[in-house]
Design an enzyme around this catalytic site. Structure first.
Site, PDB file in Angstrom:
ATOM      1  N   SER A 176      36.836  48.368  30.754  1.00  0.00           N
ATOM      2  CA  SER A 176      36.124  48.656  31.729  1.00  0.00           C
ATOM      3  C   SER A 176      36.741  50.116  32.567  1.00  0.00           C
ATOM      4  CB  SER A 176      34.854  48.343  32.273  1.00  0.00           C
ATOM      5  OG  SER A 176      35.425  46.833  33.502  1.00  0.00           O
ATOM      6  N   THR A 188      33.988  48.785  37.056  1.00  0.00           N
ATOM      7  CA  THR A 188      35.186  49.570  37.876  1.00  0.00           C
ATOM      8  C   THR A 188      35.814  48.489  38.562  1.00  0.00           C
ATOM      9  OG1 THR A 188      33.670  51.056  38.537  1.00  0.00           O
ATOM     10  CG2 THR A 188      34.779  50.815  39.928  1.00  0.00           C
ATOM     11  N   ARG A 221      31.676  63.660  31.167  1.00  0.00           N
ATOM     12  CA  ARG A 221      30.900  62.703  32.019  1.00  0.00           C
ATOM     13  C   ARG A 221      31.847  61.835  32.588  1.00  0.00           C
ATOM     14  NH1 ARG A 221      30.488  56.591  34.315  1.00  0.00           N
ATOM     15  NH2 ARG A 221      28.453  56.976  35.251  1.00  0.00           N
ATOM     16  N   THR A 269      37.846  53.589  37.154  1.00  0.00           N
ATOM     17  CA  THR A 269      37.427  52.848  36.096  1.00  0.00           C
ATOM     18  C   THR A 269      37.260  53.536  34.394  1.00  0.00           C
ATOM     19  OG1 THR A 269      34.381  52.593  35.316  1.00  0.00           O
ATOM     20  CG2 THR A 269      35.255  54.159  36.806  1.00  0.00           C
ATOM     21  N   THR A 273      29.888  49.789  43.145  1.00  0.00           N
ATOM     22  CA  THR A 273      30.230  49.485  41.109  1.00  0.00           C
ATOM     23  C   THR A 273      28.976  49.428  40.829  1.00  0.00           C
ATOM     24  OG1 THR A 273      30.967  47.478  39.691  1.00  0.00           O
ATOM     25  CG2 THR A 273      30.366  46.756  41.724  1.00  0.00           C
ATOM     26  N   GLY A 274      28.590  49.645  39.809  1.00  0.00           N
ATOM     27  CA  GLY A 274      27.261  49.895  38.996  1.00  0.00           C
ATOM     28  C   GLY A 274      27.149  51.174  37.994  1.00  0.00           C
TER      29      GLY A 274
END
Ligand code: GLY
Length: 335
Positions: A92, A194, A222, A212, A245-246
């Site tokens: 990731s 991330t 994106r 990330t 994060t997320g």
């Protein structure tokens, strides 16, 4: 479990007598309970580094090498997250990151120092350590962010090596995904995403970094929250710092990390600030299915907090007393 109990538990965990508001927990905190968090008592816990997820443990080691020898927070966060970027097993971040839906590994990163100087790269391909390119943007240009081909040209001009970042493992995973090509960009919400890192050095200076490969199988082009100052990362030396994060879209919608820092400026503890922004995110979305977001906040005294939408988020902590993982408090169990 009440926040008060968290307070007692974490004071013991941290081993720092007056570390009053480090309220992350290894047990769930329901924020529906009335808040009973202790008032802020300025203490000083430095140097310190905190970072997202399990991969933060190794990243913190590299950061601590610098912080423990009196080095700068800025050098520490750059060196720290480079470890994760260069780890091909981590799918990731950086090398080995899962590609977009067309098979391209595209990377986002930003870095910020105690003077509010910052640099970022977005939609960058072929460079293993985008955080170091972001630092060059900060130090060698009058700009804050470079993106895409321009960012790559800049990196090559600065001597960074161009390389294929798509490992066999990531390619296999992508090829498996191609069989259905079901467009559901994925955030791995359990133990990866991330890496965001926040640090305070011996002299009290604060810095942060965030990097990330973004959502797996995203639309080409994106960009998430991670390279956006104020979304994925924010540092203000008058107050402290925060990183996210997320699901990046949700973080951008709420100016997440900047908001956490502003709430601390208004007097909230790092933990209270993280809880408030997580709840804003929940309120602003009709559905939070698969919408994992977590924040870490670190105030200028070295007190930290962390909170997430769903269970599973954890942070790595390193200071003079402690080197461990701390589970974030959260709002929901996964269904
Ligand atoms: N937080 C990482 C991303 O959404 O790209």
């Amino acid at each position: 479990m009440s926040n008060r109990r968290n307070f007692i538990k974490l004071s013991a965990l941290g081993g720092v007598a007056l570390l009053t508001q480090n309220a992350c927990s290894s047990e769930q905190t329901s924020t529906n309970e009335e808040s009973n968090i202790e008032p802020i008592i300025p203490t000083s816990n430095k140097p310190i580094v905190v970072s997202t997820w399990n991969h933060g443990l190794d990243a913190n080691k590299a950061a601590w090498e610098i912080l423990s020898k009196g080095g700068s927070a800025l050098d520490a966060v750059e060196a720290g997250v480079r470890v994760t970027e260069s780890d091909p097993e981590n799918m990731s971040v950086g090398l080995g990151g899962l590609p977009d839906r067309d098979g391209n590994v595209t990377l986002d990163a930003c870095i910020m120092d105690h003077n509010s100087k910052c640099g970022a790269v977005a939609f960058l391909q072929y460079i293993e350590n985008p955080i170091s390119v972001a630092r060059k943007v900060m130090e060698d240009t009058p700009h804050v962010m470079l993106a895409g081909e321009g960012a790559l040209a800049f990196a090559l001009d600065k001597g960074f090596e161009k390389k294929n970042l798509l490992t066999d493992k990531a390619k296999e995973a992508w090829e498996e995904w191609l069989k259905s090509s079901d467009y559901k960009p994925v955030i791995n919400s359990e133990n990866h995403d991330t890496i965001g890192m926040l640090a305070i050095d011996e002299s009290g200076k604060i810095a942060g970094a965030c990097t990330t490969s973004g959502m797996a199988y995203k639309i080409h082009g994106r960009v998430g929250d991670s390279p956006i100052i104020g979304a994925g990362l924010f540092v203000d030396s008058e107050v402290g710092s925060a990183c996210a994060t997320g699901v990046g879209e949700a973080v951008i919608r709420t100016a997440g990390s900047a908001m956490v820092v502003e709430l601390m400026r208004q007097g909230k503890t790092p933990q209270e600030a993280c809880i408030e922004v997580v709840n804003r995110i929940i309120k602003k979305h009709d559905s939070i299915e698969n919408l994992q977001v977590g924040f870490i906040a670190l105030d200028k005294y070295g007190n930290y907090g962390c909170h997430s939408v769903y269970a599973g988020f954890n942070i790595a902590l390193r200071d003079n007393e402690t080197e461990n993982l701390v589970d974030a408090t959260y709002e929901n169990e996964w269904e």
